[in-house]
Design a protein around this motif. Structure first.
Motif, PDB file in Angstrom:
ATOM      1  N   TYR A 135     -34.490  61.735 -20.794  1.00  0.00           N
ATOM      2  CA  TYR A 135     -35.199  60.455 -20.725  1.00  0.00           C
ATOM      3  C   TYR A 135     -35.646  59.992 -22.119  1.00  0.00           C
ATOM      4  O   TYR A 135     -35.600  58.798 -22.438  1.00  0.00           O
ATOM      5  N   ILE A 136     -36.084  60.923 -22.932  1.00  0.00           N
ATOM      6  CA  ILE A 136     -36.467  60.566 -24.307  1.00  0.00           C
ATOM      7  C   ILE A 136     -35.247  60.048 -25.067  1.00  0.00           C
ATOM      8  O   ILE A 136     -35.340  59.062 -25.825  1.00  0.00           O
ATOM      9  N   GLN A 137     -34.091  60.672 -24.859  1.00  0.00           N
ATOM     10  CA  GLN A 137     -32.867  60.180 -25.482  1.00  0.00           C
ATOM     11  C   GLN A 137     -32.561  58.756 -25.020  1.00  0.00           C
ATOM     12  O   GLN A 137     -32.193  57.895 -25.827  1.00  0.00           O
ATOM     13  N   CYS A 138     -32.736  58.505 -23.727  1.00  0.00           N
ATOM     14  CA  CYS A 138     -32.496  57.156 -23.208  1.00  0.00           C
ATOM     15  C   CYS A 138     -33.431  56.144 -23.867  1.00  0.00           C
ATOM     16  O   CYS A 138     -33.003  55.051 -24.267  1.00  0.00           O
ATOM     17  N   LYS A 139     -34.694  56.505 -23.974  1.00  0.00           N
ATOM     18  CA  LYS A 139     -35.687  55.594 -24.556  1.00  0.00           C
ATOM     19  C   LYS A 139     -35.349  55.253 -26.006  1.00  0.00           C
ATOM     20  O   LYS A 139     -35.568  54.117 -26.460  1.00  0.00           O
ATOM     21  N   ASN A 140     -34.792  56.225 -26.715  1.00  0.00           N
ATOM     22  CA  ASN A 140     -34.500  56.022 -28.141  1.00  0.00           C
ATOM     23  C   ASN A 140     -33.109  55.464 -28.405  1.00  0.00           C
ATOM     24  O   ASN A 140     -32.719  55.273 -29.558  1.00  0.00           O
ATOM     25  N   SER A 141     -32.355  55.213 -27.350  1.00  0.00           N
ATOM     26  CA  SER A 141     -30.980  54.730 -27.511  1.00  0.00           C
ATOM     27  C   SER A 141     -30.908  53.206 -27.374  1.00  0.00           C
ATOM     28  O   SER A 141     -31.616  52.614 -26.550  1.00  0.00           O
ATOM     29  N   ASP A 142     -30.023  52.615 -28.141  1.00  0.00           N
ATOM     30  CA  ASP A 142     -29.785  51.169 -28.019  1.00  0.00           C
ATOM     31  C   ASP A 142     -28.895  50.841 -26.828  1.00  0.00           C
ATOM     32  O   ASP A 142     -28.776  49.672 -26.453  1.00  0.00           O
ATOM     33  N   ASN A 143     -28.264  51.845 -26.252  1.00  0.00           N
ATOM     34  CA  ASN A 143     -27.285  51.585 -25.200  1.00  0.00           C
ATOM     35  C   ASN A 143     -27.623  52.246 -23.855  1.00  0.00           C
ATOM     36  O   ASN A 143     -26.803  52.242 -22.946  1.00  0.00           O
ATOM     37  N   LEU A 144     -28.829  52.809 -23.765  1.00  0.00           N
ATOM     38  CA  LEU A 144     -29.268  53.425 -22.515  1.00  0.00           C
ATOM     39  C   LEU A 144     -30.633  52.872 -22.131  1.00  0.00           C
ATOM     40  O   LEU A 144     -31.507  52.710 -22.989  1.00  0.00           O
ATOM     41  N   GLU A 145     -30.806  52.583 -20.857  1.00  0.00           N
ATOM     42  CA  GLU A 145     -32.092  52.107 -20.358  1.00  0.00           C
ATOM     43  C   GLU A 145     -32.553  53.013 -19.214  1.00  0.00           C
ATOM     44  O   GLU A 145     -31.930  53.036 -18.146  1.00  0.00           O
ATOM     45  N   PRO A 146     -33.628  53.788 -19.398  1.00  0.00           N
ATOM     46  CA  PRO A 146     -34.112  54.639 -18.315  1.00  0.00           C
ATOM     47  C   PRO A 146     -34.685  53.779 -17.196  1.00  0.00           C
ATOM     48  O   PRO A 146     -35.670  53.080 -17.379  1.00  0.00           O
ATOM     49  N   THR A 147     -34.037  53.825 -16.038  1.00  0.00           N
ATOM     50  CA  THR A 147     -34.356  52.905 -14.942  1.00  0.00           C
ATOM     51  C   THR A 147     -34.897  53.619 -13.714  1.00  0.00           C
ATOM     52  O   THR A 147     -35.793  53.121 -13.042  1.00  0.00           O
TER      53      THR A 147
END
Length: 402
Positions: free
Chosen positions: A169-181
């Motif tokens: 989830y932290i990776q998702c938060k810090n990614s420009d192409n992933l949105e934790p939903t």
């Protein structure tokens, strides 16, 4: 179920499946009503029964779709389920499926491993899109069900543990192409005890609160599916108690609940009807041989699963037998050591609770065509899948004959 099996056999031949769509409606409405106190999405688990007419019927009631292949996603879209109601799950998605799911703009991709998340991020970056992500968390709770349909223990192949999920989830938060939903858990199928469900959802809800403290705000909690049905004498979970147990874990969370019923909605809607070919005696063993087989309904052979079976005749002379099919396997049986009446050629046999994981697992083994499927709704019948012909079976092969 007031279905005239003989009338259908005369019109459509045997074997066949028939599904009571009125029953499906009642099951959907019962579950939706149980969650009326909160925003919810009932996402039908398409793998249970993927007939287009079944999916469309549930779509007309407001259902979304839980899919485990891009083919199931396309089935859901084809019958009118909106992309924002579709979830793509599954432990082994290939790159082309991920790409197509992102292009179709579905609600979210349910990720089951760190390696899969890397692939989704890479593909989303190549497409220049943002992938909405849910992560399947494995709560390591024993679901008290058959080991083949248990999915929530560390020994199972599904999901990730709590610590891995946090990192993802932290990776998702810090990614420009992933949105934790969203977040997801599903501990198994044919569940008949409430406590393991409540324990697993509590773990997930607590994780949502921890993520919120990290400024990771999720919109959906997917509590999975797995509600059991009656095959024999199971004591079932009350749907209102089920919903209440889940809602109690959500205190203070402004989040939409997603539920993924499959078997619960369609399992007891279906009956598989086959006919007696003849009886035989081997030594002292009686065999009742029917025209249906393990390629049509594999659950007894695969899981040693129990289905209630009824011979539709008036004979009162019962004796022990094996109910078997024509396929060239010793595992081709519907029941062993079952008390059935004496039968005659063309007697009909009804195998109940056959609406889920039955036709959808059928094959063409022994070059046997898949059987017809029929819908029963408001007192009327309609064909929803034609019986396969030999020409249908060989259609993808014959042009390559040298």
């Amino acid at each position: 179920m007031s279905i005239n099996f003989k009338e259908l056999a005369d019109k459509y031949q045997t074997p066949y499946y028939v599904y009571d769509f009125d029953y499906i409606t009642n099951q959907y409405q019962e579950l939706k009503t149980a969650f009326k106190a909160r925003k919810s999405l009932i996402a039908y688990a398409v793998k249970a029964n993927s007939n287009l007419s079944v999916i469309k019927h549930l779509a007309s009631l407001g259902a979304g779709a839980d899919c485990v292949s891009i083919g199931e996603v396309k089935r859901a879209l084809k019958v009118g389920i909106a992309p924002y109601k579709i979830i793509f799950s599954g432990v082994g998605k290939i790159d082309s499926e991920i790409k197509e799911a992102l292009e179709l703009g579905i609600l979210m991709i349910n990720v089951e491993s760190d390696a899969e998340l890397q692939r989704v991020e890479t593909i989303a970056k190549e497409l220049d899109v943002v992938a909405r992500i849910s992560i399947r968390v494995n709560p390591n709770i024993d679901p008290k069900t058959h080991p083949y349909i248990s999915t929530g223990l560390h020994e199972n192949k599904f999901g990730v543990d709590i610590d891995t999920a946090k990192r993802m989830y932290i990776q998702c938060k810090n990614s420009d192409n992933l949105e934790p939903t969203g977040i997801h858990c599903h501990i198994g199928s044919q569940l008949t005890e409430l406590q393991p469900i409540k324990e697993s959802v509590q773990i997930i809800a607590d994780l949502v609160r921890n993520l919120s403290a990290l400024k990771i705000e999720l919109s959906f909690i997917d509590v999975g599916g797995g509600l059991g049905i009656i095959y024999d004498d199971e004591k079932l979970i009350d749907t209102n108690e089920y919903a209440q147990a889940i809602l109690e874990t959500m205190f203070g969370l402004d989040i939409t609940i997603v539920c993924e019923p499959g078997r619960f909605l369609v399992g007891n809607s279906g009956t598989f009807v086959t006919k007696v070919l003849y009886e035989k005696i081997n030594g002292e063993k009686r065999f009742v041989i029917v025209d249906g087989a393990m390629n049509d309904l594999i659950r007894p052979a695969l899981y040693n699963a129990y289905h209630k079976i009824e011979v539709l005749n008036d004979n009162k002379e019962f004796s022990d037998c094996n109910l078997v099919g024509p396929v060239c396997e010793s595992g081709d049986f519907f029941a062993k050591n079952i008390e059935l009446p004496q039968t005659q050629h063309n007697d009909l046999v009804a195998i109940y609770s056959a609406g889920a994981y039955c036709f959808t697992m059928a094959s063409n083994y022994n070059t046997r065509g898949k059987v017809a499927e029929i819908a029963y709704e408001n007192g009327e019948y309609r064909l929803i899948r034609k019986r396969e012909t030999f020409e249908d079976i060989i259609a993808l092969e014959e042009e390559f004959i040298k």
